[in-house]
Design a protein around this motif. Structure first.
Motif, mmCIF file in Angstrom:
data_model
loop_
_atom_site.group_PDB
_atom_site.id
_atom_site.type_symbol
_atom_site.label_atom_id
_atom_site.label_comp_id
_atom_site.label_asym_id
_atom_site.label_seq_id
_atom_site.Cartn_x
_atom_site.Cartn_y
_atom_site.Cartn_z
ATOM 1 N N GLU A 170 -4.537 -0.644 -5.565
ATOM 2 C CA GLU A 170 -5.049 -0.797 -4.213
ATOM 3 C C GLU A 170 -4.618 0.386 -3.344
ATOM 4 O OE1 GLU A 170 -7.004 -3.155 -2.838
ATOM 5 O OE2 GLU A 170 -7.266 -4.089 -4.826
ATOM 6 N N THR A 171 -5.511 0.884 -2.522
ATOM 7 C CA THR A 171 -5.138 1.914 -1.551
ATOM 8 C C THR A 171 -4.143 1.312 -0.563
ATOM 9 O OG1 THR A 171 -7.292 2.976 -1.740
ATOM 10 C CG2 THR A 171 -5.985 3.483 0.227
ATOM 11 N N PRO A 172 -3.013 1.982 -0.306
ATOM 12 C CA PRO A 172 -2.013 1.394 0.593
ATOM 13 C C PRO A 172 -2.516 1.279 2.023
ATOM 14 C CG PRO A 172 -1.405 3.654 0.011
ATOM 15 C CD PRO A 172 -2.571 3.290 -0.853
ATOM 16 N N THR A 173 -2.021 0.268 2.714
ATOM 17 C CA THR A 173 -2.273 0.137 4.150
ATOM 18 C C THR A 173 -1.085 0.721 4.894
ATOM 19 O OG1 THR A 173 -1.303 -2.073 4.146
ATOM 20 C CG2 THR A 173 -3.691 -1.907 3.851
ATOM 21 N N ILE A 174 -1.289 1.122 6.139
ATOM 22 C CA ILE A 174 -0.225 1.794 6.883
ATOM 23 C C ILE A 174 0.304 0.918 8.011
ATOM 24 C CG2 ILE A 174 -0.970 4.122 6.310
ATOM 25 C CD1 ILE A 174 -2.313 4.268 9.072
ATOM 26 N N ASP A 175 1.605 1.076 8.281
ATOM 27 C CA ASP A 175 2.223 0.456 9.447
ATOM 28 C C ASP A 175 1.998 1.336 10.671
ATOM 29 O OD1 ASP A 175 3.159 -1.691 7.970
ATOM 30 O OD2 ASP A 175 5.047 -0.678 7.456
ATOM 31 N N SER A 176 2.430 0.878 11.817
ATOM 32 C CA SER A 176 2.152 1.592 13.071
ATOM 33 C C SER A 176 2.820 2.967 13.132
ATOM 34 C CB SER A 176 2.606 0.752 14.268
ATOM 35 O OG SER A 176 4.007 0.507 14.204
ATOM 36 N N ASP A 177 3.940 3.154 12.364
ATOM 37 C CA ASP A 177 4.645 4.442 12.387
ATOM 38 C C ASP A 177 4.320 5.308 11.180
ATOM 39 O OD1 ASP A 177 5.902 2.872 10.507
ATOM 40 O OD2 ASP A 177 7.945 3.415 11.108
ATOM 41 N N GLU A 178 3.281 4.944 10.435
ATOM 42 C CA GLU A 178 2.936 5.662 9.209
ATOM 43 C C GLU A 178 1.590 6.367 9.332
ATOM 44 O OE1 GLU A 178 5.007 3.250 5.556
ATOM 45 O OE2 GLU A 178 3.106 2.447 6.329
ATOM 46 N N VAL A 179 1.375 7.291 8.408
ATOM 47 C CA VAL A 179 0.054 7.898 8.237
ATOM 48 C C VAL A 179 -0.370 7.688 6.791
ATOM 49 C CG1 VAL A 179 0.511 9.642 9.994
ATOM 50 C CG2 VAL A 179 0.887 10.196 7.597
ATOM 51 N N LEU A 180 -1.680 7.692 6.569
ATOM 52 C CA LEU A 180 -2.223 7.636 5.221
ATOM 53 C C LEU A 180 -2.631 9.046 4.836
ATOM 54 C CD1 LEU A 180 -3.008 5.714 2.872
ATOM 55 C CD2 LEU A 180 -5.324 5.689 3.837
ATOM 56 N N ASP A 232 7.034 3.412 -4.802
ATOM 57 C CA ASP A 232 5.826 4.071 -5.309
ATOM 58 C C ASP A 232 5.669 5.450 -4.685
ATOM 59 O OD1 ASP A 232 5.037 2.123 -7.073
ATOM 60 O OD2 ASP A 232 3.633 1.161 -5.695
ATOM 61 N N GLY A 233 5.165 6.376 -5.508
ATOM 62 C CA GLY A 233 5.100 7.760 -5.092
ATOM 63 C C GLY A 233 3.699 8.314 -4.936
ATOM 64 N N ALA A 234 3.578 9.618 -5.202
ATOM 65 C CA ALA A 234 2.402 10.376 -4.804
ATOM 66 C C ALA A 234 1.518 10.814 -5.964
ATOM 67 C CB ALA A 234 2.835 11.610 -4.015
ATOM 68 N N TYR A 235 1.751 10.316 -7.173
ATOM 69 C CA TYR A 235 0.782 10.554 -8.241
ATOM 70 C C TYR A 235 -0.359 9.550 -8.064
ATOM 71 C CZ TYR A 235 4.059 13.485 -10.949
ATOM 72 O OH TYR A 235 4.910 14.475 -11.388
ATOM 73 N N ALA A 236 -1.059 9.693 -6.980
ATOM 74 C CA ALA A 236 -2.118 8.760 -6.619
ATOM 75 C C ALA A 236 -3.063 9.443 -5.644
ATOM 76 C CB ALA A 236 -1.527 7.498 -5.983
ATOM 77 N N GLU A 237 -4.214 8.838 -5.447
ATOM 78 C CA GLU A 237 -5.183 9.442 -4.535
ATOM 79 C C GLU A 237 -4.762 9.304 -3.078
ATOM 80 O OE1 GLU A 237 -9.494 9.301 -6.483
ATOM 81 O OE2 GLU A 237 -8.572 7.294 -6.394
ATOM 82 N N TYR A 238 -3.944 8.274 -2.771
ATOM 83 C CA TYR A 238 -3.490 8.078 -1.399
ATOM 84 C C TYR A 238 -2.037 7.613 -1.397
ATOM 85 C CZ TYR A 238 -8.457 8.167 -0.244
ATOM 86 O OH TYR A 238 -9.776 8.541 -0.104
ATOM 87 N N VAL A 239 -1.316 7.989 -0.352
ATOM 88 C CA VAL A 239 0.056 7.539 -0.173
ATOM 89 C C VAL A 239 0.305 7.299 1.315
ATOM 90 C CG1 VAL A 239 0.955 9.912 -0.023
ATOM 91 C CG2 VAL A 239 2.481 8.047 -0.690
ATOM 92 N N ALA A 240 1.033 6.233 1.623
ATOM 93 C CA ALA A 240 1.416 5.936 3.008
ATOM 94 C C ALA A 240 2.842 6.415 3.229
ATOM 95 C CB ALA A 240 1.323 4.436 3.276
ATOM 96 N N VAL A 241 3.084 7.080 4.367
ATOM 97 C CA VAL A 241 4.408 7.639 4.622
ATOM 98 C C VAL A 241 4.680 7.660 6.124
ATOM 99 C CG1 VAL A 241 3.454 9.987 4.575
ATOM 100 C CG2 VAL A 241 5.906 9.659 4.240
ATOM 101 N N GLU A 242 5.921 7.397 6.500
ATOM 102 C CA GLU A 242 6.309 7.504 7.901
ATOM 103 C C GLU A 242 6.163 8.947 8.361
ATOM 104 O OE1 GLU A 242 9.879 5.057 9.271
ATOM 105 O OE2 GLU A 242 10.190 5.145 7.097
ATOM 106 N N SER A 243 5.622 9.122 9.536
ATOM 107 C CA SER A 243 5.318 10.475 10.010
ATOM 108 C C SER A 243 6.563 11.340 10.160
ATOM 109 C CB SER A 243 4.564 10.402 11.345
ATOM 110 O OG SER A 243 5.369 9.804 12.358
#
Length: 343
Positions: free
Chosen positions: A18-28, A116-127
């Motif tokens: 599943e493509t990750p969803t982001i929290d208010s302090d994150e970016v996709l 979970d890391g970044a060997y994926a098409e999308y990753v969610a991360v705090e800005s």
């Protein structure tokens, strides 16, 4: 989304997640390119000291990408920006963090290992963990900002290297190659030592970068040191071998009053005689991880074209056969394999 998942020791496969969803302090972030490094290979084999890593998990911690969605509270990044992540997240609260040493935080966590890391098409991360990539730096280059930041820390922050110094780097793995490139950009006279296993790919790669090399199994490192340094010994020796004999060898070839910087992490305990080290007042230092400043230094070097990233990257591996990249890396048939997820 497509993701490369470790399912067991020496076992990886490409799955749909599943493509990750982001929290208010994150970016996709839409991942463009993600690199494979020595720590990924250790985790892949599940070597001693890596058994804490959860399985299954999406691997990968060094990558570049484009912001495609922004949380409600994020103000410093916008959709369309090129970014890279600092994958080692410090806690900000322990003594080391408050003492300006976040790279040795007591409570750190690593993207692609603790989570979970970044060997994926999308990753969610705090800005707060992101850096903007300069316009002149292509995303495929920016993917190796993290290992390059380790090299900038080793050379700029933890060593005494100055222009014109004679420098030996032991070990032509990804970090050794990048330490050599950074030291070369500084104007040092650099030679990199390797072994028979490095003679097919890694030592020729360095030669293509204009950096002198030696196969220490088939040639005399002692004789090369004699000619390269006029019999004085190297001003600085970086041990990036990750082998327990590396620091002892470094101590043998550094000059009196010189410096040894240990960058590789030995799998076994190191033992070497200290008598000559003390009598020669040799400085032995270490270098681990990197800081915000080292990431910015890495990006600026790439922006100025000081590192031939295209020569270092190996983009011949497919995301549909990830094991091939890991096995080739372990056999020293490549140096810096990368997976490309986006055009």
């Amino acid at each position: 989304m497509k993701a490369i998942v470790q399912t067991g020791p020496r076992s990886v496969e490409t799955q749909e997640r599943e493509t990750p969803t982001i929290d208010s302090d994150e970016v996709l972030v839409e991942v463009h390119t993600a690199g494979l490094c020595g720590s990924d290979a250790h985790a892949y084999k599940y070597d001693g000291g890596y058994e804490w890593i959860p399985i299954p998990r999406i691997m990968g911690h060094e990558y570049s990408g484009t912001v495609v969605d922004v949380g409600a509270d994020v103000e410093n990044f916008t959709e369309g920006q090129k970014v890279i992540e600092e994958p080692i997240h410090d806690c900000g609260q322990c003594f080391q963090c408050k003492n300006g040493q976040p790279n040795v935080c007591q409570n750190f966590s690593i993207t692609g290992m603790h989570r979970d890391g970044a060997y994926a098409e999308y990753v969610a991360v705090e800005s707060k963990h992101l850096h903007a990539v300069p316009e002149a730096v292509p995303l495929r280059h920016a993917a190796i900002t993290e290992p390059t930041s380790i090299a900038t820390r080793a050379v700029f922050s933890q060593s005494k290297t100055t222009p014109g110094d004679n420098v030996l780097i032991e070990g032509p793995g990804p970090i050794g190659v990048l330490v050599a490139a950074v030291a070369d950009s500084l104007g040092a006279n650099v030679v990199v030592s390797g072994l028979d296993q490095d003679a097919v790919y890694r030592l020729p790669l360095l030669a293509d970068l204009g950096i002198e090399t030696i196969n220490a199994q088939s040639e005399s490192l002692e004789a090369r040191t004699e000619t390269f340094t006029d019999g004085i010994g190297f001003d600085v020796v970086f041990d990036s071998t990750g082998h327990h004999t590396g620091v002892g060898t470094a101590a043998d070839f550094v000059r009196k009053g010189g410096q040894v910087v240990v960058v590789g992490i030995p799998n076994d305990d190191s033992e070497f005689a200290l008598t000559d080290v003390v009598r020669g007042e040799v400085d032995i230092n270490t270098s681990y991880g990197s800081t915000w400043t080292n990431f910015e230094q890495a990006l600026r070097l790439m922006e100025r074209g000081e590192i031939d990233v295209d020569a270092i990257l190996d983009a011949s591996f497919s995301t549909d056969d990830p094991a091939a990249a890991f096995e080739s890396f372990l056999e020293s048939e490549t140096c810096k394999p990368v997976f490309q997820f986006a055009e």
